[in-house]
Design a protein around this motif. Sequence first.
Motif, PDB file in Angstrom:
ATOM      1  N   PHE A  41      -4.377   5.462   1.881  1.00 37.25           N
ATOM      2  CA  PHE A  41      -3.732   4.240   1.410  1.00 37.25           C
ATOM      3  C   PHE A  41      -3.813   4.190  -0.117  1.00 37.25           C
ATOM      4  O   PHE A  41      -4.882   4.395  -0.690  1.00 37.25           O
ATOM      5  CB  PHE A  41      -4.433   3.007   1.983  1.00 37.25           C
ATOM      6  CG  PHE A  41      -4.318   2.875   3.476  1.00 37.25           C
ATOM      7  CD1 PHE A  41      -3.378   2.041   4.042  1.00 37.25           C
ATOM      8  CD2 PHE A  41      -5.165   3.586   4.315  1.00 37.25           C
ATOM      9  CE1 PHE A  41      -3.275   1.914   5.420  1.00 37.25           C
ATOM     10  CE2 PHE A  41      -5.081   3.461   5.698  1.00 37.25           C
ATOM     11  CZ  PHE A  41      -4.121   2.628   6.245  1.00 37.25           C
ATOM     12  N   LYS A  75      -9.305   3.145  -1.833  1.00 38.00           N
ATOM     13  CA  LYS A  75      -7.986   3.571  -2.290  1.00 38.00           C
ATOM     14  C   LYS A  75      -7.979   5.070  -2.605  1.00 38.00           C
ATOM     15  O   LYS A  75      -8.862   5.576  -3.287  1.00 38.00           O
ATOM     16  CB  LYS A  75      -7.616   2.759  -3.534  1.00 38.00           C
ATOM     17  CG  LYS A  75      -6.266   3.054  -4.109  1.00 38.00           C
ATOM     18  CD  LYS A  75      -6.016   2.072  -5.231  1.00 38.00           C
ATOM     19  CE  LYS A  75      -5.010   2.552  -6.204  1.00 38.00           C
ATOM     20  NZ  LYS A  75      -4.798   1.569  -7.278  1.00 38.00           N
ATOM     21  N   ILE A 116       1.779  -1.228  -0.602  1.00 41.17           N
ATOM     22  CA  ILE A 116       0.790  -0.272  -0.110  1.00 41.17           C
ATOM     23  C   ILE A 116       1.543   0.931   0.461  1.00 41.17           C
ATOM     24  O   ILE A 116       2.435   0.773   1.296  1.00 41.17           O
ATOM     25  CB  ILE A 116      -0.091  -0.883   1.003  1.00 41.17           C
ATOM     26  CG1 ILE A 116      -0.756  -2.172   0.524  1.00 41.17           C
ATOM     27  CG2 ILE A 116      -1.116   0.139   1.502  1.00 41.17           C
ATOM     28  CD1 ILE A 116      -1.725  -2.016  -0.586  1.00 41.17           C
ATOM     29  N   VAL A 118       1.226   4.420   2.595  1.00 44.13           N
ATOM     30  CA  VAL A 118       0.361   5.096   3.556  1.00 44.13           C
ATOM     31  C   VAL A 118       0.890   6.521   3.746  1.00 44.13           C
ATOM     32  O   VAL A 118       2.055   6.723   4.083  1.00 44.13           O
ATOM     33  CB  VAL A 118       0.354   4.372   4.919  1.00 44.13           C
ATOM     34  CG1 VAL A 118      -0.583   5.070   5.889  1.00 44.13           C
ATOM     35  CG2 VAL A 118      -0.011   2.903   4.759  1.00 44.13           C
TER      36      VAL A 118
END
Length: 124
Positions: A41, A75, A116, A118
Amino acid sequence: MPESNFELSDAYGINKVTINEARIEVMNGTQGTNYSQQFTFTDQSQNSSFQLFPSIGSGAPINFNLYLENQQIEKGTAYTWSGLQPDVLNTRNIRIGDISETEVMNKVSGTYTATITVTITNPD
């Protein structure tokens, strides 16, 4: 994943708010076999933590933590989702939490946003 809106106050302190759901389906898998995938992420900030930015203007960002269910996500770090079953929809909630109420009170009012990203890869 689709856009999700929430009140910042719902994610103050130890509170967490579900913003989305991670879903993965193993196709053509063997029944009785568990599979794994790695998820990483990231967001658009250069900071080491996740951040919400004002939608309008250039105010300071708001830091937050991201969770896959109750597991805090660092992160840029790959996390293994193991135990994936074939021919079913495997799901986990994506949640935001740990927003500082004090930090929010010192920001410009308005709408804040984050994107975000992914990345899903096969484990080595």
